[in-house]
Design a protein around this motif. Structure first.
Motif, PDB file in Angstrom:
ATOM      1  N   ALA A  97       0.847  -1.191   0.000  1.00  0.00           N
ATOM      2  CA  ALA A  97       0.000   0.000   0.000  1.00  0.00           C
ATOM      3  C   ALA A  97       0.881   1.238   0.000  1.00  0.00           C
ATOM      4  N   LEU A  98       0.389   2.283  -0.641  1.00  0.00           N
ATOM      5  CA  LEU A  98       1.076   3.573  -0.661  1.00  0.00           C
ATOM      6  C   LEU A  98       0.233   4.573   0.102  1.00  0.00           C
ATOM      7  N   ASP A  99       0.909   5.456   0.838  1.00  0.00           N
ATOM      8  CA  ASP A  99       0.165   6.460   1.598  1.00  0.00           C
ATOM      9  C   ASP A  99      -0.244   7.614   0.690  1.00  0.00           C
ATOM     10  N   VAL A 126      -5.465  -1.768   8.722  1.00  0.00           N
ATOM     11  CA  VAL A 126      -4.652  -0.547   8.771  1.00  0.00           C
ATOM     12  C   VAL A 126      -4.395  -0.039   7.360  1.00  0.00           C
ATOM     13  N   TRP A 127      -4.077  -0.963   6.466  1.00  0.00           N
ATOM     14  CA  TRP A 127      -3.899  -0.565   5.069  1.00  0.00           C
ATOM     15  C   TRP A 127      -5.181   0.048   4.526  1.00  0.00           C
ATOM     16  N   GLY A 129      -3.584   0.743  -3.424  1.00  0.00           N
ATOM     17  CA  GLY A 129      -3.163  -0.641  -3.246  1.00  0.00           C
ATOM     18  C   GLY A 129      -2.534  -1.161  -4.519  1.00  0.00           C
ATOM     19  N   VAL A 130      -1.502  -2.004  -4.369  1.00  0.00           N
ATOM     20  CA  VAL A 130      -0.856  -2.659  -5.504  1.00  0.00           C
ATOM     21  C   VAL A 130      -0.770  -4.153  -5.178  1.00  0.00           C
ATOM     22  N   PHE A 131      -1.351  -4.988  -6.033  1.00  0.00           N
ATOM     23  CA  PHE A 131      -1.440  -6.418  -5.770  1.00  0.00           C
ATOM     24  C   PHE A 131      -0.858  -7.215  -6.927  1.00  0.00           C
ATOM     25  N   LEU A 132      -0.125  -8.277  -6.579  1.00  0.00           N
ATOM     26  CA  LEU A 132       0.337  -9.271  -7.552  1.00  0.00           C
ATOM     27  C   LEU A 132      -0.471 -10.542  -7.330  1.00  0.00           C
ATOM     28  N   LEU A 133      -1.180 -10.987  -8.373  1.00  0.00           N
ATOM     29  CA  LEU A 133      -2.122 -12.100  -8.265  1.00  0.00           C
ATOM     30  C   LEU A 133      -1.757 -13.226  -9.225  1.00  0.00           C
TER      31      LEU A 133
END
Length: 234
Positions: free
Chosen positions: A199-201, A215-216, A223-227
């Motif tokens: 996650a980036l603020d 919290v995220w 959000g950045v996800f690798l799936l």
């Protein structure tokens, strides 16, 4: 299942680029967006990559220049396609909601959907196509569960306008307001394994230490996800 537990796979909380040798160099003076640098750290060198909703081609060009990828792109706007072609990129005009069905299974090593899924008409169908087309899928999106969004709605009674979501409600392309928690739930529903997440603020800085999902969901602006499909191997 409690939200604080990982629903599928093992998501590695923290900053993925800390172990990626290309990222420190990419970050030096080229003005790349931080979420693009996160994606850069997740894409293997020489991979076959499809960037969907590639905009002006800045991410695709970064991956080409830093990772030597075999890249292709799909972009809805004619202006974006022209900008990509001017960079020497292989990009066609297309719509993620209608054109992904034309791609065969496993056509790419990595499929990227950056800051776009919330603007599609049917995010679930789009995500299912991504998992079918690519061996791995990288998704980034603005988190509508961020505390500033919540406070704008709770205390001012207005749809928020922020750095990540700069458009007023009547002109925004975002039609599905997704939170990090929502996205994790969708991954569980369709059988997507979360291999990496960060996650980036609000300033675009990585939240560098391990945190529970809630919290995220509260403090992460993106959000950045690798799936990967849960039924596929490593």
């Amino acid at each position: 299942m409690a939200f604080g537990k990982l629903p599928l796979g093992k998501a590695q909380h923290g900053a993925p680029w800390e172990s990626a040798d290309a990222l420190p160099h990419a970050a030096e003076g080229n003005g790349a967006r931080v979420d693009h640098l996160v994606v850069l750290g997740l894409v293997p060198a020489g991979a076959r990559v499809l960037d969907i909703g590639c905009g002006d081609g800045s991410l695709l060009a970064l991956l080409r220049d830093r990772r030597g990828i075999d890249g292709r792109g799909i972009e809805l706007s004619r202006e974006g396609v022209n900008a990509c072609l001017a960079r020497g990129l292989s990009v066609i005009q297309g719509d993620a909601d209608t054109d992904l069905a034309n791609y065969p299974d496993g056509a790419f090593d990595v499929v990227v959907l950056s800051q776009t899924i919330q603007a599609t008409r049917n995010p679930r169908v789009v995500l299912e196509h991504l998992l079918r087309i690519g061996r791995q899928v990288i998704i980034s999106f603005p988190n509508f569960g961020h505390w500033r969004v919540r406070s704008e709605l709770a205390f001012r009674g207005r749809m928020p306008v922020t750095e990540i979501m700069p458009d007023a409600w009547w002109e925004t392309p975002n039609i599905h307001h997704c939170t990090i928690r929502d996205f994790v739930g969708l991954c569980r529903l369709i059988g997507a394994r979360i291999e990496h997440a960060t996650a980036l603020d609000a300033r675009g800085r990585p939240m560098r230490f391990s945190m529970p999902w809630w919290v995220w969901n509260l403090f992460g602006a993106q959000g950045v996800f690798l799936l990967r499909r849960a039924d596929t191997g490593p």
